[in-house]
Design an enzyme around this catalytic site. Structure first.
Site: not given
Ligand code: TRP
Ligand code: ZN
Ligand code: CA
Length: 439
Positions: A44, A125, A137, A171-172, A200, A287, A302, A306
């Site tokens: 990729i 997400h 993120d 998701e957040e 994620d 965040h 990368d 892949d």
């Molecule tokens: N989901 C969280 C977010 O989007 C990020 C995150 C924190 C996460 N710890 C995790 C994602 C463990 C996967 C696994 O803010």
């Molecule tokens: Zn996230």
């Protein structure tokens, strides 16, 4: 086995001639042979993944600095991804729901073809927090699965299983979009999803290499991939259920995924295996407003991109019932000493998922002057043994050139298998010429 002095002498001379080459040579690397029905994932291009991230950054910049649920930057992100997928031949679906007084969107993309009763799905997400553009993120996972989807199209992949991708909204705010998606599936639809893979945060600037350990086979799939690159991994423990795999897992769907770290601090042990800075968060901009296109480590992005492709290709191109035909072989000669302890020849199997088949084929090529002397076992990676040939003292024919079928369905496929060969009676001898495993 004892026989007349005359025959013994001739047999001994023949045996000496036979065993001359390559006595106790080191084991050769087992080579998987290419096989129809199962294909290797393409590389990729990380530049393409970064180009998608640049677009998501521009979208955030043009829309008040974020791509959050209910904000214009979110819908613009959906439109960007959808445009690429539509142009590549995907069947896309926009699923809407309402949350916090605003419309939320999931984008689902189906690659036409494959057995729709066996779905392999990857998701990420697409929303950011309101504080920033959300490039690591989770622009990173969104771009990684997008570029994998485009690679599926470029390859004209005709997988055995049906391939689906999902970009989740909200998701957040607590995995709102993915929960909506899973809740709307019927029980029958849920049972058709063989695997859901979640991505994620896969470009963290001070990266770790975490593999979700929720499902053993999917864990192994990624662990082996990174082991093949010589990159150490750890199980993902930074808060199980903190992302969109949680609703799938709660619905009984096998889940896996990759994560390069968020707000937890990298230890010195982790810095020594992965590089980067100990005592600092994996993502110091988690965040916050600095989660921009500068907040990406290209190497982890990368490798993980892949790995996504590897996961999709492996799972979707393996047949249903399980894939068959891949051959692993060791062609190194091993002398089999006369009436002596056993010799062992190894074959390392990689790139498989789950267990070995119930019809594992063990091809054996032993040159020997009295095959009745030989006892042959297949040794599984965990040390379990399967006898394929017993001692049969009166069997005076020479050589064992045969294919045995072993029910190895109780054994994990990946790992080092061995053929153990013992000559248990004196006077005749020989050597193991080669052997192979056909999965
Ligand atoms: N989901 C969280 C977010 O989007 C990020 C995150 C924190 C996460 N710890 C995790 C994602 C463990 C996967 C696994 O803010
Ligand atoms: Zn996230
Ligand atoms: Ca013997």
């Amino acid at each position: 086995m004892r026989r007349s002095a005359l025959v013994t002498g001739a047999a001994a001379a023949l045996a000496a001639a036979l065993v001359t080459p390559a006595l106790f040579a080191p084991a050769a690397q087992a080579q998987p042979a290419p096989v129809a029905g199962r294909s290797a994932a393409p590389d990729i291009p990380v530049a393409n993944v970064k180009a998608h991230l640049a677009q998501l950054q521009s979208i955030a910049t043009a829309n008040g600095g974020n791509r959050a649920h209910g904000r214009a930057g979110y819908k613009a992100s959906v439109d960007y991804i959808k445009g690429k997928l539509d142009a590549a031949g995907y069947t896309t679906t926009l699923q809407t729901y309402s949350y916090g007084g605003a419309t939320g969107y999931n984008l689902i993309a189906d690659w036409p073809g494959g057995d729709t009763s066996h779905v392999v799905m990857a998701g990420a997400h697409l929303d950011s927090v309101t504080a920033g553009p959300g490039i690591n993120d989770d622009g990173s996972g969104s771009a990684g699965i997008l570029e994998t989807a485009l690679a599926v199209s470029r390859a004209g992949l005709q997988p055995a299983k049906h391939v689906r991708f999902g970009w989740w909204g909200t998701e957040e705010a607590g995995m709102v979009g993915s929960s909506n998606y899973v809740n709307k599936l019927t029980g029958a639809d849920r049972s058709k999803i063989d695997a859901y893979l979640n991505f994620d945060m896969i470009g963290s600037p001070n990266p770790g290499y975490f593999v979700y350990d929720d499902n053993a086979a999917l864990d192994t799939l990624f662990k082996d991939y990174f082991a093949g690159l010589g990159v150490a991994t750890e199980p993902e423990t930074e808060g199980d259920g903190r992302s969109d795999h949680a609703p799938f897992k709660n619905a009984g769907i096998p889940v896996g995924g990759l994560f390069s770290g968020a707000d937890y601090i990298k230890t010195s042990a982790q810095a020594s295996k992965w590089g980067g800075t100990a005592g600092q968060a994996f993502d110091r901009c988690y965040h916050s407003s600095c989660d921009t296109s500068a907040n990406i480590n290209d190497t982890v992005l990368d490798r993980m991109s892949d790995a996504i492709a590897h996961g999709i290709w492996s799972l979707a191109t393996e047949g249903t019932p399980p894939p068959s035909g891949t051959v692993f072989e060791n062609t190194t000669d091993f002398a089999i000493p006369d009436a002596a302890p056993p010799i062992e020849s190894p074959i390392t199997v990689t790139g498989r998922t789950g267990n070995a088949p119930a019809t594992l084929k063990v091809g054996v090529d032993v040159k020997h002057t009295w095959r009745g002397d030989l006892v042959i076992d297949l040794v599984a990676p965990d040390g379990s043994t399967y006898r394929v040939k017993d001692f049969s003292g009166n069997d005076s024919a020479d050589n064992v050139v045969a294919t045995f079928t072993v029910n190895a369905s109780g054994e994990v496929a990946n790992g080092t298998w061995k053929l153990r060969v013992q000559d248990v009676a004196s006077q005749d001898t020989g050597y193991l010429d080669s052997w192979k495993l056909t999965f």
